[in-house]
Enzyme design. Sequence first.
Site, PDB file in Angstrom:
ATOM      1  N   GLY A  43       0.786  -1.247   0.000  1.00  0.00           N
ATOM      2  CA  GLY A  43       0.000   0.000   0.000  1.00  0.00           C
ATOM      3  C   GLY A  43       0.809   1.284   0.000  1.00  0.00           C
ATOM      4  N   GLU A  98       4.094   4.294   5.990  1.00  0.00           N
ATOM      5  CA  GLU A  98       2.833   3.545   5.935  1.00  0.00           C
ATOM      6  C   GLU A  98       1.800   4.320   5.129  1.00  0.00           C
ATOM      7  OE1 GLU A  98       1.176   1.106   5.846  1.00  0.00           O
ATOM      8  OE2 GLU A  98       1.096  -0.111   7.648  1.00  0.00           O
ATOM      9  N   ASP A  99       0.902   3.602   4.503  1.00  0.00           N
ATOM     10  CA  ASP A  99      -0.174   4.259   3.775  1.00  0.00           C
ATOM     11  C   ASP A  99      -1.244   4.783   4.737  1.00  0.00           C
ATOM     12  OD1 ASP A  99      -0.961   1.694   4.521  1.00  0.00           O
ATOM     13  OD2 ASP A  99      -1.624   1.070   2.530  1.00  0.00           O
ATOM     14  N   ASP A 102      -4.944   2.394  10.865  1.00  0.00           N
ATOM     15  CA  ASP A 102      -6.354   2.101  11.123  1.00  0.00           C
ATOM     16  C   ASP A 102      -6.462   1.696  12.597  1.00  0.00           C
ATOM     17  OD1 ASP A 102      -9.036   1.591  10.489  1.00  0.00           O
ATOM     18  OD2 ASP A 102      -8.640  -0.451   9.849  1.00  0.00           O
ATOM     19  N   LYS A 130      -6.897   7.027  10.507  1.00  0.00           N
ATOM     20  CA  LYS A 130      -8.301   6.923  10.932  1.00  0.00           C
ATOM     21  C   LYS A 130      -8.308   6.764  12.452  1.00  0.00           C
ATOM     22  CE  LYS A 130      -9.591   3.573   7.786  1.00  0.00           C
ATOM     23  NZ  LYS A 130     -10.502   2.689   7.023  1.00  0.00           N
ATOM     24  N   PHE A 151     -13.860   3.116   4.452  1.00  0.00           N
ATOM     25  CA  PHE A 151     -12.840   2.331   3.752  1.00  0.00           C
ATOM     26  C   PHE A 151     -12.422   3.068   2.487  1.00  0.00           C
ATOM     27  CE2 PHE A 151     -10.797  -1.055   1.434  1.00  0.00           C
ATOM     28  CZ  PHE A 151     -10.068  -1.666   2.449  1.00  0.00           C
ATOM     29  N   ASP A 158      -5.683  -0.512  -1.558  1.00  0.00           N
ATOM     30  CA  ASP A 158      -6.481  -1.450  -2.341  1.00  0.00           C
ATOM     31  C   ASP A 158      -7.710  -1.952  -1.598  1.00  0.00           C
ATOM     32  OD1 ASP A 158      -4.968  -3.095  -0.441  1.00  0.00           O
ATOM     33  OD2 ASP A 158      -5.817  -4.783  -1.557  1.00  0.00           O
ATOM     34  N   ARG A 164      -5.532   0.304  -6.653  1.00  0.00           N
ATOM     35  CA  ARG A 164      -4.273   0.945  -6.216  1.00  0.00           C
ATOM     36  C   ARG A 164      -3.843   2.046  -7.176  1.00  0.00           C
ATOM     37  NH1 ARG A 164      -2.069  -2.263  -2.104  1.00  0.00           N
ATOM     38  NH2 ARG A 164      -2.333  -4.505  -2.321  1.00  0.00           N
TER      39      ARG A 164
HETATM   40  P1  IMP Z   1      -4.229  -1.670  11.050  1.00  0.00           P
HETATM   41  O1  IMP Z   1      -3.348  -2.782  11.523  1.00  0.00           O
HETATM   42  O2  IMP Z   1      -5.663  -1.899  11.412  1.00  0.00           O
HETATM   43  O3  IMP Z   1      -3.771  -0.288  11.472  1.00  0.00           O
HETATM   44  O4  IMP Z   1      -4.271  -1.755   9.486  1.00  0.00           O
HETATM   45  C1  IMP Z   1      -3.315  -1.233   8.716  1.00  0.00           C
HETATM   46  C2  IMP Z   1      -3.373  -1.816   7.319  1.00  0.00           C
HETATM   47  O5  IMP Z   1      -4.699  -2.196   6.909  1.00  0.00           O
HETATM   48  C3  IMP Z   1      -2.924  -0.752   6.362  1.00  0.00           C
HETATM   49  O6  IMP Z   1      -1.548  -0.808   6.137  1.00  0.00           O
HETATM   50  C4  IMP Z   1      -3.742  -1.078   5.120  1.00  0.00           C
HETATM   51  O7  IMP Z   1      -3.041  -2.016   4.335  1.00  0.00           O
HETATM   52  C5  IMP Z   1      -4.992  -1.731   5.629  1.00  0.00           C
HETATM   53  N1  IMP Z   1      -6.124  -0.754   5.694  1.00  0.00           N
HETATM   54  C6  IMP Z   1      -6.662  -0.199   6.786  1.00  0.00           C
HETATM   55  N2  IMP Z   1      -7.660   0.644   6.476  1.00  0.00           N
HETATM   56  C7  IMP Z   1      -7.734   0.644   5.126  1.00  0.00           C
HETATM   57  C8  IMP Z   1      -8.572   1.336   4.184  1.00  0.00           C
HETATM   58  O8  IMP Z   1      -9.445   2.152   4.496  1.00  0.00           O
HETATM   59  N3  IMP Z   1      -8.338   1.049   2.880  1.00  0.00           N
HETATM   60  C9  IMP Z   1      -7.378   0.189   2.461  1.00  0.00           C
HETATM   61  N4  IMP Z   1      -6.580  -0.485   3.300  1.00  0.00           N
HETATM   62  C10 IMP Z   1      -6.753  -0.248   4.629  1.00  0.00           C
HETATM   63 MG    MG Z   2      -0.755  -1.687   4.094  1.00  0.00          MG
END
Ligand code: IMP
Ligand code: MG
Length: 176
Positions: A43, A98-99, A102, A130, A151, A158, A164
Amino acid sequence: MDIQKVKVLLTKAEIEAKVKELAQMLSRDYSGKNPLFVCVLKGAAVFLCDLIRHMDINLEVDFMAVSSYGNSTTSSGVVRILKDLEYSIEDRHVIIVEDIIDTGLTLDYLRENLLSRRPASLKIVALLDKPERRTVEIEADYRGFCIPDEFVVGYGLDFKENFRNLPDVCVLLEFG
Ligand code: IMP
Ligand code: MG
């Protein structure tokens, strides 16, 4: 590409301006330190490529791929390293790219993992955040945009490997 399934949240121009701003801050803070940017695949790849092209200092890049056990839209916090770094990061100034943050679970795991390798410093740059969704305490040191709990896809992000290539960050309206 089913363009009708998405709604633009952040335009290409808004993203470019923000990425430039982040690059300037990083250039200022890491001048003379030859930092290592650790891009979290897949990402963050688009973000990394734009970010470093706005930077005018010596820097290096490396890549990691991780997969979080869970379903396609939520992560479980148990992370598996699919591709590790090529070189040691001991005594290096490391910046995780990081992209999106979440729940924070992926980044929390990565941070602990990289800290155990004794870098000189470790910071995080994330394009999107977020905050409402956070389940662990983790913040980006450099953050692009705070976005609502929706999302999003595009600019590297993606849904099931699609979208992407969209130049804007868009909210996905229809999952399917
Ligand atoms: P976390 O571990 O919940 O913080 O998730 C992080 C990863 O989940 C990110 O690096 C993304 O790859 C994916 N992710 C979380 N939210 C989104 C979203 O809204 N769109 C796309 N990918 C997401
Ligand atoms: Mg990611």
